[in-house]
Design a protein around this motif. Structure first.
Motif, mmCIF file in Angstrom:
data_model
loop_
_atom_site.group_PDB
_atom_site.id
_atom_site.type_symbol
_atom_site.label_atom_id
_atom_site.label_comp_id
_atom_site.label_asym_id
_atom_site.label_seq_id
_atom_site.Cartn_x
_atom_site.Cartn_y
_atom_site.Cartn_z
ATOM 1 N N LEU A 36 0.963 -1.282 0.047
ATOM 2 C CA LEU A 36 -0.026 0.042 0.049
ATOM 3 C C LEU A 36 0.827 1.179 0.012
ATOM 4 O O LEU A 36 0.568 2.186 -0.716
ATOM 5 C CB LEU A 36 -0.965 0.045 1.248
ATOM 6 C CG LEU A 36 -2.170 0.628 1.365
ATOM 7 C CD1 LEU A 36 -3.024 -0.001 0.115
ATOM 8 C CD2 LEU A 36 -2.967 0.131 2.772
ATOM 9 N N ALA A 54 -8.914 6.162 0.968
ATOM 10 C CA ALA A 54 -8.874 5.296 -0.289
ATOM 11 C C ALA A 54 -7.981 4.185 0.119
ATOM 12 O O ALA A 54 -8.443 2.810 -0.204
ATOM 13 C CB ALA A 54 -8.555 5.958 -1.418
ATOM 14 N N GLN A 55 -6.797 4.524 0.635
ATOM 15 C CA GLN A 55 -5.661 3.610 1.134
ATOM 16 C C GLN A 55 -6.389 2.529 2.138
ATOM 17 O O GLN A 55 -6.348 1.425 2.163
ATOM 18 C CB GLN A 55 -4.506 3.964 1.305
ATOM 19 C CG GLN A 55 -3.676 4.496 0.140
ATOM 20 C CD GLN A 55 -2.426 5.108 0.766
ATOM 21 O OE1 GLN A 55 -2.344 5.849 1.519
ATOM 22 N NE2 GLN A 55 -1.363 4.878 -0.047
ATOM 23 N N GLN A 58 -9.000 0.135 0.737
ATOM 24 C CA GLN A 58 -8.294 -0.802 0.212
ATOM 25 C C GLN A 58 -7.565 -1.860 0.922
ATOM 26 O O GLN A 58 -7.799 -3.071 1.009
ATOM 27 C CB GLN A 58 -6.829 -0.386 -0.544
ATOM 28 C CG GLN A 58 -6.117 -1.313 -1.315
ATOM 29 C CD GLN A 58 -6.882 -2.019 -2.678
ATOM 30 O OE1 GLN A 58 -6.689 -1.467 -3.699
ATOM 31 N NE2 GLN A 58 -7.156 -3.196 -2.523
ATOM 32 N N LEU A 59 -7.007 -1.320 2.190
ATOM 33 C CA LEU A 59 -6.493 -2.221 3.265
ATOM 34 C C LEU A 59 -7.467 -3.084 3.955
ATOM 35 O O LEU A 59 -7.351 -4.118 3.923
ATOM 36 C CB LEU A 59 -5.736 -1.263 4.237
ATOM 37 C CG LEU A 59 -4.933 -2.054 5.276
ATOM 38 C CD1 LEU A 59 -3.906 -3.194 4.527
ATOM 39 C CD2 LEU A 59 -4.647 -0.850 6.402
ATOM 40 N N ASP A 60 -8.684 -2.663 4.124
ATOM 41 C CA ASP A 60 -10.008 -3.162 5.033
ATOM 42 C C ASP A 60 -10.292 -4.206 3.870
ATOM 43 O O ASP A 60 -10.686 -5.555 4.519
ATOM 44 C CB ASP A 60 -10.894 -2.363 5.069
ATOM 45 C CG ASP A 60 -11.996 -2.840 5.851
ATOM 46 O OD1 ASP A 60 -11.708 -3.202 7.306
ATOM 47 O OD2 ASP A 60 -13.003 -2.946 5.505
ATOM 48 N N HIS A 61 -10.558 -3.870 2.829
ATOM 49 C CA HIS A 61 -10.907 -5.176 1.584
ATOM 50 C C HIS A 61 -9.881 -6.274 1.663
ATOM 51 O O HIS A 61 -10.104 -7.433 1.574
ATOM 52 C CB HIS A 61 -10.774 -4.586 0.281
ATOM 53 C CG HIS A 61 -11.185 -5.236 -0.804
ATOM 54 N ND1 HIS A 61 -12.509 -6.006 -0.979
ATOM 55 C CD2 HIS A 61 -10.615 -5.646 -1.961
ATOM 56 C CE1 HIS A 61 -12.627 -6.637 -1.781
ATOM 57 N NE2 HIS A 61 -11.506 -6.579 -2.573
ATOM 58 N N TRP A 62 -8.688 -5.897 1.559
ATOM 59 C CA TRP A 62 -7.424 -6.750 1.602
ATOM 60 C C TRP A 62 -7.472 -8.000 2.810
ATOM 61 O O TRP A 62 -7.300 -9.049 2.685
ATOM 62 C CB TRP A 62 -5.919 -6.277 1.676
ATOM 63 C CG TRP A 62 -5.659 -5.853 -0.156
ATOM 64 C CD1 TRP A 62 -6.271 -6.210 -1.059
ATOM 65 C CD2 TRP A 62 -4.683 -4.826 -0.164
ATOM 66 N NE1 TRP A 62 -5.577 -5.583 -2.112
ATOM 67 C CE2 TRP A 62 -4.512 -4.668 -1.649
ATOM 68 C CE3 TRP A 62 -3.558 -4.475 0.580
ATOM 69 C CZ2 TRP A 62 -3.482 -3.940 -2.140
ATOM 70 C CZ3 TRP A 62 -2.457 -3.513 0.015
ATOM 71 C CH2 TRP A 62 -2.657 -3.461 -1.655
#
Ligand code: GLN
Length: 293
Positions: A36, A54-55, A58-62
């Motif tokens: 990230l 946004a990051q 993204q992190l939460d999704h990963w």
């Protein structure tokens, strides 16, 4: 650095709650933050930036995806293999470190600067890990990447294009060695110097009992029947027809399959030399056979 420490801890706790061991949860958390932020694992601890919204999303999704036990490489969409950075998705096996050693074994047989262009086939290429590595090492070789899954072949093609290797590689779809017939590798003038493969070699029982991560990987790349030898036996039986005199077959195998495969190979008089080689962990892992000179 408080932000980093608490972010790492939060991810680690979520991953441990999903059943990951503490150490793996920690390193996976680190890799996600590296990806990230663009940091290395070392600079993460000195240069960790504040994450944008946004990051964070993204992190939460990963973390969510990894919590479902999807392999980290699929979550991030890439894997490293020797010096290659490969795109991977659920159509291809995640390249394993053991398989990197197969390339070293090839290097012991054929010096990279040798005269004459090698003709090589990588059977069940998946992401292209073995085939692309060897194409990069042997600068003037001709490579055939064979694969039964069209979706996997597309991944291998994209990886080759990104590495600038496409020109010297033919991507052929079909079952094990069968595509080699279409490019006349069984003809006396068309034969190969080397066949490498990391074929499926788990027993069906091992596949059933495997860690949840393995069930995200293509079953066709892992499950090789009751004793796990279905693909290996066929490769040992069928490879000589495509090899020049003195050429080699190198296979990755399961750690308890060496003796059975050596016994199987005995019935094919084409093989002049056969042996099993251990991996860095000391387990039988590779089968090598040389065609009659
Ligand atoms: N080494 C892999 C595993 O145990 C198996 C790979 C294969 O079947 N080719 O997960």
């Amino acid at each position: 650095m408080i932000a980093l420490a608490s972010t790492l801890l939060e991810i680690q706790e979520r991953l441990q709650a999903a059943g990951l061991a503490a150490r793996e949860a920690r390193t996976d958390a680190e890799w996600m933050l590296c990806e990230l932020s663009g940091c290395t694992r070392a600079s993460l601890y000195t240069h960790f930036p504040k994450l944008s919204e946004a990051q964070q999303a993204q992190l939460d999704h990963w973390v969510q995806q990894r919590s479902e036990r999807r392999p980290l490489q699929y979550v991030l969409g890439r894997a490293t293999f020797r010096d290659l950075d490969l795109e991977v998705n659920e159509a291809v096996l995640v390249p394993r470190p053991e398989t990197e050693q197969l390339v070293d074994l090839v290097l012991e047989i054929y010096a990279p600067g040798r005269a004459g262009a090698l003709k090589i086939a990588d059977v069940g290429t998946g992401s292209g890990a073995l085939g692309l590595s060897l194409t990069k090492i042997y600068g003037n070789c001709r490579m055939f990447c064979l694969e039964i899954s069209p979706a996997a072949l597309e991944v291998a093609r994209r990886n080759a294009a990104r590495e600038g290797l496409s020109r010297r590689i033919s991507f052929l779809e079909g079952d094990l060695l069968q595509p080699l017939e279409t490019v006349h590798c069984a003809d006396p003038a068309g034969k190969l110097d080397l066949i490498v493969s990391n074929p499926p070699y788990l027993t069906t029982a091992e596949w059933v009992c495997a860690a949840p991560e393995l069930h995200f990987e293509p079953r066709v790349a892992l499950d090789a029947g009751e004793d796990g030898l279905n693909a290996l036996r066929r490769l040992v039986a069928e490879a000589p027809a495509f090899l020049k005199p003195g050429a080699w077959l190198l296979l990755e195998i399961g750690c308890d399959q060496g003796a059975a495969l050596l016994a199987w190979a005995k019935q094919f008089s084409d093989w002049s030399r056969v042996r099993v080689q251990r991996d860095w962990a000391g387990r039988d892992r590779f089968f090598l056979a040389q065609n009659q000179a």
